[in-house]
Design a protein around this motif. Sequence first.
Motif, PDB file in Angstrom:
ATOM      1  N   ASP A   9     -73.980  23.700 -11.801  1.00 38.15           N
ATOM      2  CA  ASP A   9     -74.323  22.653 -11.828  1.00 38.15           C
ATOM      3  C   ASP A   9     -73.990  21.758 -13.072  1.00 38.15           C
ATOM      4  O   ASP A   9     -74.499  20.697 -13.477  1.00 38.15           O
ATOM      5  N   GLY A  10     -73.099  22.174 -13.822  1.00 37.50           N
ATOM      6  CA  GLY A  10     -72.578  21.812 -15.113  1.00 37.50           C
ATOM      7  C   GLY A  10     -73.337  22.279 -16.218  1.00 37.50           C
ATOM      8  O   GLY A  10     -72.692  21.914 -17.545  1.00 37.50           O
ATOM      9  N   THR A  32     -62.718  36.851  -4.252  1.00 35.00           N
ATOM     10  CA  THR A  32     -62.447  35.400  -4.452  1.00 35.00           C
ATOM     11  C   THR A  32     -63.859  34.557  -4.456  1.00 35.00           C
ATOM     12  O   THR A  32     -64.767  34.918  -4.086  1.00 35.00           O
ATOM     13  N   MET A  33     -63.713  33.387  -5.197  1.00 29.42           N
ATOM     14  CA  MET A  33     -64.812  32.596  -5.393  1.00 29.42           C
ATOM     15  C   MET A  33     -65.071  31.444  -4.782  1.00 29.42           C
ATOM     16  O   MET A  33     -63.749  30.615  -4.538  1.00 29.42           O
ATOM     17  N   VAL A  34     -66.107  30.770  -4.596  1.00 24.09           N
ATOM     18  CA  VAL A  34     -65.997  29.583  -4.020  1.00 24.09           C
ATOM     19  C   VAL A  34     -67.219  28.716  -4.999  1.00 24.09           C
ATOM     20  O   VAL A  34     -68.300  29.166  -5.142  1.00 24.09           O
ATOM     21  N   LEU A  35     -66.664  27.946  -5.843  1.00 19.16           N
ATOM     22  CA  LEU A  35     -67.799  27.335  -6.837  1.00 19.16           C
ATOM     23  C   LEU A  35     -68.243  26.084  -6.026  1.00 19.16           C
ATOM     24  O   LEU A  35     -67.387  25.157  -5.208  1.00 19.16           O
ATOM     25  N   ALA A  36     -69.459  26.290  -6.041  1.00 16.12           N
ATOM     26  CA  ALA A  36     -70.207  25.202  -5.221  1.00 16.12           C
ATOM     27  C   ALA A  36     -71.221  24.275  -6.118  1.00 16.12           C
ATOM     28  O   ALA A  36     -72.039  24.760  -7.122  1.00 16.12           O
ATOM     29  N   MET A  68     -67.918  21.063 -12.190  1.00 22.52           N
ATOM     30  CA  MET A  68     -67.509  22.282 -12.288  1.00 22.52           C
ATOM     31  C   MET A  68     -66.343  22.898 -13.111  1.00 22.52           C
ATOM     32  O   MET A  68     -65.975  23.987 -13.046  1.00 22.52           O
ATOM     33  N   ALA A  69     -65.836  21.741 -13.846  1.00 17.38           N
ATOM     34  CA  ALA A  69     -64.779  22.018 -14.732  1.00 17.38           C
ATOM     35  C   ALA A  69     -64.946  23.021 -15.730  1.00 17.38           C
ATOM     36  O   ALA A  69     -64.081  23.797 -15.788  1.00 17.38           O
ATOM     37  N   PRO A  70     -65.984  23.238 -16.599  1.00 18.41           N
ATOM     38  CA  PRO A  70     -66.283  24.655 -17.143  1.00 18.41           C
ATOM     39  C   PRO A  70     -66.079  25.852 -16.439  1.00 18.41           C
ATOM     40  O   PRO A  70     -65.424  26.715 -17.007  1.00 18.41           O
ATOM     41  N   ALA A  71     -66.628  25.947 -15.386  1.00 16.83           N
ATOM     42  CA  ALA A  71     -66.670  27.136 -14.518  1.00 16.83           C
ATOM     43  C   ALA A  71     -65.230  27.366 -13.980  1.00 16.83           C
ATOM     44  O   ALA A  71     -64.587  28.409 -13.999  1.00 16.83           O
ATOM     45  N   ARG A  72     -64.354  26.087 -13.563  1.00 13.25           N
ATOM     46  CA  ARG A  72     -63.109  26.363 -13.257  1.00 13.25           C
ATOM     47  C   ARG A  72     -62.166  27.017 -14.547  1.00 13.25           C
ATOM     48  O   ARG A  72     -61.358  27.760 -13.920  1.00 13.25           O
ATOM     49  N   ALA A  73     -62.626  26.303 -15.383  1.00 18.57           N
ATOM     50  CA  ALA A  73     -61.778  26.950 -16.593  1.00 18.57           C
ATOM     51  C   ALA A  73     -61.784  28.285 -16.896  1.00 18.57           C
ATOM     52  O   ALA A  73     -60.778  29.076 -17.243  1.00 18.57           O
TER      53      ALA A  73
END
Length: 159
Positions: A9-10, A32-36, A68-73
């Motif tokens: 959730d950021g 593999t991951m799915v960021l939701a 989701m940017a921090p999680a993607r990083a």
Amino acid sequence: MLKILIAVDGSELSLDGVHHALTLVRQGLQATMVLANVQEPATLYELVTTRDPDLIAAASLEAGEHLMAPARALLDAAGVAYETDVGVGDVAHTLVDMIERSGCDMVIIGAKGQGALTSALLGSVSHEVAHASPVPVTIVKHAEPLDDAGDEMAESSSA
């Protein structure tokens, strides 16, 4: 290979789920991951003033991707494959829909999310997801720093 949905959730707390998933991968789990991310539905005011449902949907998608940017990083830095999914609606029900739609094998969700009110609500969201999910759910508690206990003891002894 497992497919793991990670609810984000950021907030810093939701990154605990990403860190947990990365720990599992470092220990040898092939996944593999799915960021939701789930966005609140538009308010009546937003619907009346905007009058463009496509514009509202695009704004929700953009907000979810931004959060989701921090999680993607973190996943990019670790070289872990992932996809993203942004939904709109009731958080718990939408997450369960995402789990089913993406064919995930398990879910990782933080025990609480951002903000005082939100964290109380997300505590219940994680439990709701755990009960409704068709796959196993890991609820990750935030690790409290050890010096907090020492600070509390110092404060109570000085009072």
